[in-house]
Motif scaffolding. Sequence first.
Motif, PDB file in Angstrom:
ATOM      1  N   PRO A  20      72.827 102.180  25.166  1.00  0.00           N
ATOM      2  CA  PRO A  20      73.545 102.724  24.173  1.00  0.00           C
ATOM      3  C   PRO A  20      74.717 101.856  23.589  1.00  0.00           C
ATOM      4  O   PRO A  20      75.084 100.770  24.096  1.00  0.00           O
ATOM      5  CB  PRO A  20      74.439 103.818  24.992  1.00  0.00           C
ATOM      6  CG  PRO A  20      74.508 103.394  26.479  1.00  0.00           C
ATOM      7  CD  PRO A  20      73.105 102.565  26.671  1.00  0.00           C
ATOM      8  N   ARG A 113      66.879 108.267  28.802  1.00  0.00           N
ATOM      9  CA  ARG A 113      68.391 108.447  28.569  1.00  0.00           C
ATOM     10  C   ARG A 113      68.451 108.422  26.955  1.00  0.00           C
ATOM     11  O   ARG A 113      67.966 107.668  26.176  1.00  0.00           O
ATOM     12  CB  ARG A 113      69.094 107.193  29.359  1.00  0.00           C
ATOM     13  CG  ARG A 113      70.467 107.833  29.058  1.00  0.00           C
ATOM     14  CD  ARG A 113      71.466 106.372  28.894  1.00  0.00           C
ATOM     15  NE  ARG A 113      70.873 105.837  27.542  1.00  0.00           N
ATOM     16  CZ  ARG A 113      71.211 105.967  26.271  1.00  0.00           C
ATOM     17  NH1 ARG A 113      72.150 106.606  25.963  1.00  0.00           N
ATOM     18  NH2 ARG A 113      70.766 105.166  25.427  1.00  0.00           N
ATOM     19  N   SER A 115      71.582 110.293  24.076  1.00  0.00           N
ATOM     20  CA  SER A 115      72.500 111.265  23.727  1.00  0.00           C
ATOM     21  C   SER A 115      72.042 112.628  23.405  1.00  0.00           C
ATOM     22  O   SER A 115      71.113 112.752  22.541  1.00  0.00           O
ATOM     23  CB  SER A 115      73.433 110.645  22.583  1.00  0.00           C
ATOM     24  OG  SER A 115      74.133 109.562  22.695  1.00  0.00           O
ATOM     25  N   ARG A 117      73.552 115.992  22.071  1.00  0.00           N
ATOM     26  CA  ARG A 117      74.868 116.769  21.247  1.00  0.00           C
ATOM     27  C   ARG A 117      74.536 118.327  21.017  1.00  0.00           C
ATOM     28  O   ARG A 117      75.557 118.817  20.439  1.00  0.00           O
ATOM     29  CB  ARG A 117      75.117 115.715  20.093  1.00  0.00           C
ATOM     30  CG  ARG A 117      75.347 114.437  20.348  1.00  0.00           C
ATOM     31  CD  ARG A 117      75.969 113.495  19.132  1.00  0.00           C
ATOM     32  NE  ARG A 117      75.950 112.064  19.514  1.00  0.00           N
ATOM     33  CZ  ARG A 117      74.950 111.316  19.628  1.00  0.00           C
ATOM     34  NH1 ARG A 117      73.750 111.467  19.020  1.00  0.00           N
ATOM     35  NH2 ARG A 117      75.214 110.079  19.764  1.00  0.00           N
ATOM     36  N   PRO A 274      78.940 110.986  25.555  1.00  0.00           N
ATOM     37  CA  PRO A 274      80.571 110.831  25.493  1.00  0.00           C
ATOM     38  C   PRO A 274      81.029 111.127  24.424  1.00  0.00           C
ATOM     39  O   PRO A 274      80.928 111.787  23.362  1.00  0.00           O
ATOM     40  CB  PRO A 274      80.706 109.316  25.158  1.00  0.00           C
ATOM     41  CG  PRO A 274      79.235 108.567  25.261  1.00  0.00           C
ATOM     42  CD  PRO A 274      78.445 109.699  24.911  1.00  0.00           C
ATOM     43  N   SER A 276      84.336 110.266  22.878  1.00  0.00           N
ATOM     44  CA  SER A 276      85.383 109.175  22.891  1.00  0.00           C
ATOM     45  C   SER A 276      86.872 109.497  22.350  1.00  0.00           C
ATOM     46  O   SER A 276      87.734 109.023  22.708  1.00  0.00           O
ATOM     47  CB  SER A 276      84.760 107.973  22.000  1.00  0.00           C
ATOM     48  OG  SER A 276      83.635 107.343  22.560  1.00  0.00           O
ATOM     49  N   ARG A 319      66.327 102.288  16.590  1.00  0.00           N
ATOM     50  CA  ARG A 319      66.854 100.877  17.104  1.00  0.00           C
ATOM     51  C   ARG A 319      66.224 100.073  16.101  1.00  0.00           C
ATOM     52  O   ARG A 319      65.272  99.932  15.327  1.00  0.00           O
ATOM     53  CB  ARG A 319      66.170 100.598  18.335  1.00  0.00           C
ATOM     54  CG  ARG A 319      66.860 101.339  19.605  1.00  0.00           C
ATOM     55  CD  ARG A 319      68.344 101.301  19.747  1.00  0.00           C
ATOM     56  NE  ARG A 319      68.802 101.825  21.056  1.00  0.00           N
ATOM     57  CZ  ARG A 319      69.343 102.819  21.121  1.00  0.00           C
ATOM     58  NH1 ARG A 319      69.423 103.710  20.050  1.00  0.00           N
ATOM     59  NH2 ARG A 319      69.729 103.343  22.196  1.00  0.00           N
TER      60      ARG A 319
HETATM   61  C1  LIG Z   1      81.410 103.026  23.887  1.00  0.00           C
HETATM   62  C2  LIG Z   1      80.602 104.176  23.389  1.00  0.00           C
HETATM   63  C3  LIG Z   1      81.190 105.356  22.820  1.00  0.00           C
HETATM   64  C4  LIG Z   1      80.569 106.368  22.533  1.00  0.00           C
HETATM   65  N1  LIG Z   1      81.053 107.519  21.836  1.00  0.00           N
HETATM   66  C5  LIG Z   1      80.657 108.580  21.666  1.00  0.00           C
HETATM   67  C6  LIG Z   1      81.006 109.947  21.055  1.00  0.00           C
HETATM   68  O1  LIG Z   1      82.265 109.696  21.032  1.00  0.00           O
HETATM   69  N2  LIG Z   1      80.370 110.769  20.591  1.00  0.00           N
HETATM   70  C7  LIG Z   1      79.090 110.805  20.668  1.00  0.00           C
HETATM   71  O2  LIG Z   1      78.303 111.532  20.381  1.00  0.00           O
HETATM   72  N3  LIG Z   1      78.464 109.683  21.010  1.00  0.00           N
HETATM   73  C8  LIG Z   1      79.056 108.509  21.459  1.00  0.00           C
HETATM   74  N4  LIG Z   1      78.401 107.538  21.944  1.00  0.00           N
HETATM   75  C9  LIG Z   1      76.827 107.190  21.934  1.00  0.00           C
HETATM   76  C10 LIG Z   1      76.383 106.369  20.788  1.00  0.00           C
HETATM   77  O3  LIG Z   1      76.340 107.131  19.767  1.00  0.00           O
HETATM   78  C11 LIG Z   1      74.862 106.485  21.284  1.00  0.00           C
HETATM   79  O4  LIG Z   1      74.904 105.867  22.507  1.00  0.00           O
HETATM   80  C12 LIG Z   1      74.025 105.836  20.210  1.00  0.00           C
HETATM   81  O5  LIG Z   1      73.943 106.528  19.074  1.00  0.00           O
HETATM   82  C13 LIG Z   1      72.688 105.616  20.729  1.00  0.00           C
HETATM   83  O6  LIG Z   1      71.716 106.751  20.733  1.00  0.00           O
HETATM   84  P1  LIG Z   1      71.197 106.897  22.221  1.00  0.00           P
HETATM   85  O7  LIG Z   1      72.624 107.126  23.324  1.00  0.00           O
HETATM   86  O8  LIG Z   1      70.613 108.312  22.057  1.00  0.00           O
HETATM   87  O9  LIG Z   1      70.439 105.967  22.842  1.00  0.00           O
HETATM   88  C14 LIG Z   1      79.299 106.308  22.540  1.00  0.00           C
HETATM   89  C15 LIG Z   1      78.677 105.179  23.055  1.00  0.00           C
HETATM   90  C16 LIG Z   1      79.191 104.060  23.231  1.00  0.00           C
HETATM   91  C17 LIG Z   1      78.366 103.011  24.037  1.00  0.00           C
END
Ligand SMILES: Cc1cc2nc3c(=O)[nH]c(=O)nc-3n(C[C@H](O)[C@H](O)[C@H](O)COP(=O)(O)O)c2cc1C
Length: 330
Positions: A20, A113, A115, A117, A274, A276, A319
């Motif tokens: 991520p 793994r 995200s 939502r 997450p 954030s 990606r």
């Molecule tokens: C430090 C960090 C903060 C993130 N904060 C958020 C967030 O606030 N909301 C959210 O929906 N995703 C959040 N993400 C997830 C990223 O958006 C996500 O990892 C990225 O889009 C890649 O998608 P994947 O996780 O499906 O591989 C965060 C990821 C990281 C590493």
Amino acid sequence: MIAVDPDLLHRLVAEARLAPSVHNIQPTRVSLSDGVILLQDDPARRLPAADPNGHDVRLSHGAFLEGLALALGRAGLAIADLVLAPSGAAGPIARITVAEGAPDPLASHVPNRASWRGGFSTADAAVGAALARLAADQPDLTLVSEQQAIGRIAALADRAGLFFLRDAGHRRELLQWMRLSKAHPDHDRDGLNAEAMALGRIEAFGAGLVLGPLFPLLDRLGLAGPVTAEAGEAGSAAAMALFHRAEGEDPLVTGRAFYRAWLAMAAQGLAGCPVSVLVDWPETHAALCAAHPLPAGRRLVNVFRIGVPAGPRRISHARLPVEALIRPAS
Ligand SMILES: Cc1cc2nc3c(=O)[nH]c(=O)nc-3n(C[C@H](O)[C@H](O)[C@H](O)COP(=O)(O)O)c2cc1C
């Protein structure tokens, strides 16, 4: 030491890039120097509004580094020597010397793994046991699973989200990384596409308007909060997972643990993302720490909403191609 060659590097990066990164900006670049892997920062990939001090970018580099360590394990290799550069130093972020090693069980969860939502199933009987196993396995996570407390955190998240959305620079930056139409040239490469954000076509169109030209009017009418609220999705979570690490830790190290904690959730059949804004806004950060005190010496890094997805879930990772992440050998 085992010298890494370009073919092996290609295979390793293909897996490591599934890590991520904040807003999916994918800031890490990779090169070889005499068989040693170098990680570099792409300074063009920044979030000045959402991440003004670069904490989340450095944490994302850490997640990539962990992705590389897991990929090495799957290839029967391991990090033998790791030199991390201090934040802000010129040159590579990390130098990685490779030796023989063994696979890490968490590596098998890397492809699953992603995200999530959308909303969560509230009728999954096995979720309690999954949360108990996660809590036992992950000292970095404090799980809040009491329904009223989840609702309170979801409401805090909406307040924090609205606070940041009221800043035009913040909205502009978010929209810049959103890929709301399949026709966007970077739809499958980086940023946040509509599918990843669990938005249908019409919702995606609406999101562009709400975060774009309509926001000031909606806000004046008191509608920006209701329209952007995610408490429905977040409130159905089986738990809010408070991810915490030692105070003063380098975010590069934190990022490794962040990715491992997320993979540990996937290993228990749990998905989520997450939130954030909860930790970025001092007001909600303080409220969370007051309501859910952390062990001494720990810093709240982020909060995940987690559970069993309510609807069908198609995992896809937008990606950059491996070639775009690898720089010529130095
Ligand atoms: C430090 C960090 C903060 C993130 N904060 C958020 C967030 O606030 N909301 C959210 O929906 N995703 C959040 N993400 C997830 C990223 O958006 C996500 O990892 C990225 O889009 C890649 O998608 P994947 O996780 O499906 O591989 C965060 C990821 C990281 C590493």
